[in-house]
Design a protein around this motif. Structure first.
Motif, PDB file in Angstrom:
ATOM      1  N   GLU A 106      85.723  84.033  21.200  1.00 51.40           N
ATOM      2  CA  GLU A 106      84.653  84.797  21.835  1.00 51.40           C
ATOM      3  C   GLU A 106      85.078  85.280  23.226  1.00 51.40           C
ATOM      4  O   GLU A 106      85.742  84.566  23.982  1.00 51.40           O
ATOM      5  CB  GLU A 106      83.390  83.951  21.967  1.00 51.40           C
ATOM      6  N   GLN A 107      84.660  86.501  23.558  1.00 51.46           N
ATOM      7  CA  GLN A 107      84.899  87.079  24.877  1.00 51.46           C
ATOM      8  C   GLN A 107      83.580  87.114  25.632  1.00 51.46           C
ATOM      9  O   GLN A 107      82.620  87.747  25.176  1.00 51.46           O
ATOM     10  CB  GLN A 107      85.493  88.490  24.741  1.00 51.46           C
ATOM     11  N   PHE A 108      83.523  86.456  26.766  1.00 49.44           N
ATOM     12  CA  PHE A 108      82.270  86.329  27.502  1.00 49.44           C
ATOM     13  C   PHE A 108      82.182  87.257  28.713  1.00 49.44           C
ATOM     14  O   PHE A 108      81.278  87.129  29.535  1.00 49.44           O
ATOM     15  CB  PHE A 108      82.087  84.883  27.966  1.00 49.44           C
ATOM     16  N   GLY A 109      83.105  88.188  28.856  1.00 49.33           N
ATOM     17  CA  GLY A 109      83.158  89.004  30.053  1.00 49.33           C
ATOM     18  C   GLY A 109      82.293  90.254  30.004  1.00 49.33           C
ATOM     19  O   GLY A 109      81.401  90.412  29.155  1.00 49.33           O
ATOM     20  N   TYR A 110      82.591  91.166  30.910  1.00 46.36           N
ATOM     21  CA  TYR A 110      81.790  92.370  31.098  1.00 46.36           C
ATOM     22  C   TYR A 110      81.772  93.259  29.849  1.00 46.36           C
ATOM     23  O   TYR A 110      80.790  93.965  29.597  1.00 46.36           O
ATOM     24  CB  TYR A 110      82.325  93.179  32.269  1.00 46.36           C
ATOM     25  N   GLU A 111      82.871  93.251  29.073  1.00 43.12           N
ATOM     26  CA  GLU A 111      82.942  94.150  27.918  1.00 43.12           C
ATOM     27  C   GLU A 111      81.789  93.909  26.959  1.00 43.12           C
ATOM     28  O   GLU A 111      81.266  94.849  26.352  1.00 43.12           O
ATOM     29  CB  GLU A 111      84.275  93.953  27.202  1.00 43.12           C
ATOM     30  N   ARG A 112      81.383  92.648  26.835  1.00 47.98           N
ATOM     31  CA  ARG A 112      80.286  92.308  25.923  1.00 47.98           C
ATOM     32  C   ARG A 112      78.987  92.967  26.376  1.00 47.98           C
ATOM     33  O   ARG A 112      78.210  93.463  25.558  1.00 47.98           O
ATOM     34  CB  ARG A 112      80.137  90.795  25.886  1.00 47.98           C
ATOM     35  N   LEU A 113      78.747  92.997  27.683  1.00 51.25           N
ATOM     36  CA  LEU A 113      77.544  93.630  28.222  1.00 51.25           C
ATOM     37  C   LEU A 113      77.617  95.147  28.085  1.00 51.25           C
ATOM     38  O   LEU A 113      76.608  95.796  27.762  1.00 51.25           O
ATOM     39  CB  LEU A 113      77.353  93.227  29.681  1.00 51.25           C
ATOM     40  N   LEU A 114      78.776  95.725  28.306  1.00 54.02           N
ATOM     41  CA  LEU A 114      78.916  97.172  28.143  1.00 54.02           C
ATOM     42  C   LEU A 114      78.722  97.582  26.685  1.00 54.02           C
ATOM     43  O   LEU A 114      78.168  98.656  26.402  1.00 54.02           O
ATOM     44  CB  LEU A 114      80.281  97.624  28.650  1.00 54.02           C
ATOM     45  N   ARG A 115      79.141  96.726  25.758  1.00 53.56           N
ATOM     46  CA  ARG A 115      78.924  97.007  24.342  1.00 53.56           C
ATOM     47  C   ARG A 115      77.434  97.002  24.022  1.00 53.56           C
ATOM     48  O   ARG A 115      76.930  97.871  23.301  1.00 53.56           O
ATOM     49  CB  ARG A 115      79.678  95.967  23.509  1.00 53.56           C
ATOM     50  N   PHE A 116      76.710  96.033  24.594  1.00 53.23           N
ATOM     51  CA  PHE A 116      75.260  95.999  24.416  1.00 53.23           C
ATOM     52  C   PHE A 116      74.628  97.285  24.958  1.00 53.23           C
ATOM     53  O   PHE A 116      73.784  97.901  24.303  1.00 53.23           O
ATOM     54  CB  PHE A 116      74.670  94.787  25.133  1.00 53.23           C
ATOM     55  N   ARG A 117      75.032  97.705  26.155  1.00 57.86           N
ATOM     56  CA  ARG A 117      74.441  98.917  26.728  1.00 57.86           C
ATOM     57  C   ARG A 117      74.722 100.138  25.870  1.00 57.86           C
ATOM     58  O   ARG A 117      73.860 101.012  25.721  1.00 57.86           O
ATOM     59  CB  ARG A 117      74.951  99.145  28.152  1.00 57.86           C
ATOM     60  N   ALA A 118      75.906 100.207  25.300  1.00 59.82           N
ATOM     61  CA  ALA A 118      76.228 101.336  24.430  1.00 59.82           C
ATOM     62  C   ALA A 118      75.297 101.375  23.218  1.00 59.82           C
ATOM     63  O   ALA A 118      74.819 102.439  22.812  1.00 59.82           O
ATOM     64  CB  ALA A 118      77.686 101.262  23.984  1.00 59.82           C
ATOM     65  N   PHE A 119      75.005 100.207  22.644  1.00 61.99           N
ATOM     66  CA  PHE A 119      74.089 100.154  21.510  1.00 61.99           C
ATOM     67  C   PHE A 119      72.696 100.611  21.919  1.00 61.99           C
ATOM     68  O   PHE A 119      72.037 101.375  21.207  1.00 61.99           O
ATOM     69  CB  PHE A 119      74.022  98.738  20.953  1.00 61.99           C
ATOM     70  N   VAL A 120      72.214 100.133  23.074  1.00 62.29           N
ATOM     71  CA  VAL A 120      70.876 100.495  23.546  1.00 62.29           C
ATOM     72  C   VAL A 120      70.803 101.982  23.896  1.00 62.29           C
ATOM     73  O   VAL A 120      69.779 102.635  23.677  1.00 62.29           O
ATOM     74  CB  VAL A 120      70.492  99.633  24.768  1.00 62.29           C
ATOM     75  N   ARG A 121      71.897 102.501  24.420  1.00 62.65           N
ATOM     76  CA  ARG A 121      71.933 103.906  24.841  1.00 62.65           C
ATOM     77  C   ARG A 121      71.889 104.855  23.657  1.00 62.65           C
ATOM     78  O   ARG A 121      71.537 106.030  23.799  1.00 62.65           O
ATOM     79  CB  ARG A 121      73.205 104.115  25.665  1.00 62.65           C
ATOM     80  N   GLY A 122      72.284 104.363  22.478  1.00 62.19           N
ATOM     81  CA  GLY A 122      72.297 105.222  21.295  1.00 62.19           C
ATOM     82  C   GLY A 122      73.668 105.718  20.919  1.00 62.19           C
ATOM     83  O   GLY A 122      73.787 106.670  20.125  1.00 62.19           O
ATOM     84  N   ASP A 123      74.724 105.089  21.457  1.00 65.17           N
ATOM     85  CA  ASP A 123      76.075 105.475  21.054  1.00 65.17           C
ATOM     86  C   ASP A 123      76.272 105.160  19.577  1.00 65.17           C
ATOM     87  O   ASP A 123      75.672 104.224  19.030  1.00 65.17           O
ATOM     88  CB  ASP A 123      77.113 104.709  21.881  1.00 65.17           C
ATOM     89  N   ALA A 124      77.130 105.907  18.935  1.00 65.84           N
ATOM     90  CA  ALA A 124      77.336 105.771  17.501  1.00 65.84           C
ATOM     91  C   ALA A 124      77.970 104.429  17.157  1.00 65.84           C
ATOM     92  O   ALA A 124      78.945 104.001  17.788  1.00 65.84           O
ATOM     93  CB  ALA A 124      78.208 106.900  16.979  1.00 65.84           C
ATOM     94  N   VAL A 125      77.426 103.781  16.161  1.00 69.67           N
ATOM     95  CA  VAL A 125      78.016 102.572  15.593  1.00 69.67           C
ATOM     96  C   VAL A 125      78.949 102.948  14.451  1.00 69.67           C
ATOM     97  O   VAL A 125      79.999 102.336  14.253  1.00 69.67           O
ATOM     98  CB  VAL A 125      76.913 101.617  15.088  1.00 69.67           C
TER      99      VAL A 125
END
Length: 339
Positions: A132-151
């Protein structure tokens, strides 16, 4: 010292304590506090996140319940450790609650290895915790999902089922209401560079001596220097304030004892990261207002999330919320409904 900015947005923070023998009563008391906060004019209510403790473990669920008992007050988390969450599923949950609240959710996060992870690491990640990666990338991935970026590259159809290529539901505007709880200059700078709002708290890393106020203010400076909006970037200050204007004699004695039991940790760095704790502000509203108006961080912000002490009784929280909204906040320039 920065020029004073009148307080525009008044918030409070609660851990939502409960008796394990009767957890319903504690959760109901938290929901009642949020509803009272709305009636008193508070602009926001914020929830802590605790695990294997007798406090709120599911702030998203509590916000969902609170959203159906209120109509105006904003609801936030301060903070959710993103390392304990699945970003995809959390994006679905928070978007759903944001829609049900009509756009009142303000999720706040921390990154890095979550506190006390050793206690529940194997329960959450029994087979994958080493990967598991607990750093900033995980939060940026969450924001991308919330923003509506393509999955997915395209929205597929499988039989009679039609899929979207973005997380559903999508709540427009939620991605612009994300907060980061910084504890160091580096994390404050990262929050600014990446466009998050900033939550400060009553615990900061002592990177500029042993004075809490100096270190908290330095974090705000670092954040705004890195944020595209500069001095207009949103910062919410978190401190424990305990006004005693309408408190009974018994309450005053209990509040004083509570603050005294914690006073020894103030002004002394703790642990290898030299963490510093803010002093609890206890007394008449006029005295607390004087202390806040002399604080460099408070003078530089327009919103606060005053923390309610964790171990008090429901009637204590009622008294504190009344005194904060009706006595303390007006002395700080706050006008209900202006925020």
């Amino acid at each position: 010292m920065p020029a004073n900015r009148p307080l525009r947005r008044l918030g409070f923070l609660t851990i939502g304590v409960f008796d394990p023998a009767d957890p319903v009563a504690g959760h109901e008391a938290t929901l009642e506090s949020i509803a009272l906060g709305e009636r008193l004019g508070f602009d926001s209510a914020w929830l802590r996140s605790r695990h294997l403790q007798h406090g709120i473990s599911s702030p998203v669920a509590v916000m969902a319940a609170a959203s159906q008992r209120t109509s105006r007050i904003e609801l936030g988390t301060a903070v959710v450790p993103i390392g304990l969450e699945n970003p995809f599923r959390l994006a679905e949950d928070l978007a759903t609650v944001d829609l049900l609240s009509h756009g009142r959710i303000n999720p706040g996060f921390s990154a890095g290895t979550p506190m006390n992870l050793d206690l529940f690491r194997d329960a959450i990640y029994p087979d994958t915790h080493e990967q598991e990666q607990f750093g900033y990338e995980r939060l940026l991935r969450f924001r991308a999902f919330v923003r509506g970026d393509a999955v997915l590259e395209e929205a597929p159809t499988r039989g009679i089922e039609v899929f979207a290529n973005t997380v559903q539901p999508h709540s427009e505007g939620l991605s612009s209401r994300l907060w980061y709880g910084a504890g160091s200059l580096a994390s404050a700078r990262w929050a600014g560079e990446n466009g998050f709002h900033l939550l400060t708290s009553s615990v900061v890393q002592g990177e500029h001596g042993d004075d809490f106020a100096e270190n908290q203010w330095r974090q705000v400076e670092e954040y705004r220097a890195a944020h595209p909006l500069g001095d207009r970037a949103r910062v919410s200050q978190g401190l424990v304030v305990i006004p005693t204007d309408s408190a009974t004699s018994a309450q005053k004695e209990r509040y004083a004892a509570y603050a005294a039991s914690r006073a020894g940790r103030v002004g002394v760095p703790h642990g290898p990261r030299r963490m510093l704790f803010a002093a609890d502000l206890v007394g008449p509203s006029a005295d607390i207002a004087e202390m806040l108006l002399a604080d460099p961080t408070f003078r530089a912000v327009e919103e606060v999330a005053f923390a309610l002490p964790f171990s008090f009784e429901p009637e204590d929280y009622v008294q504190l919320l009344h005194d904060i909204a009706e006595r303390l906040a007006p002395l700080l320039g706050w006008v209900p409904g202006r925020g």
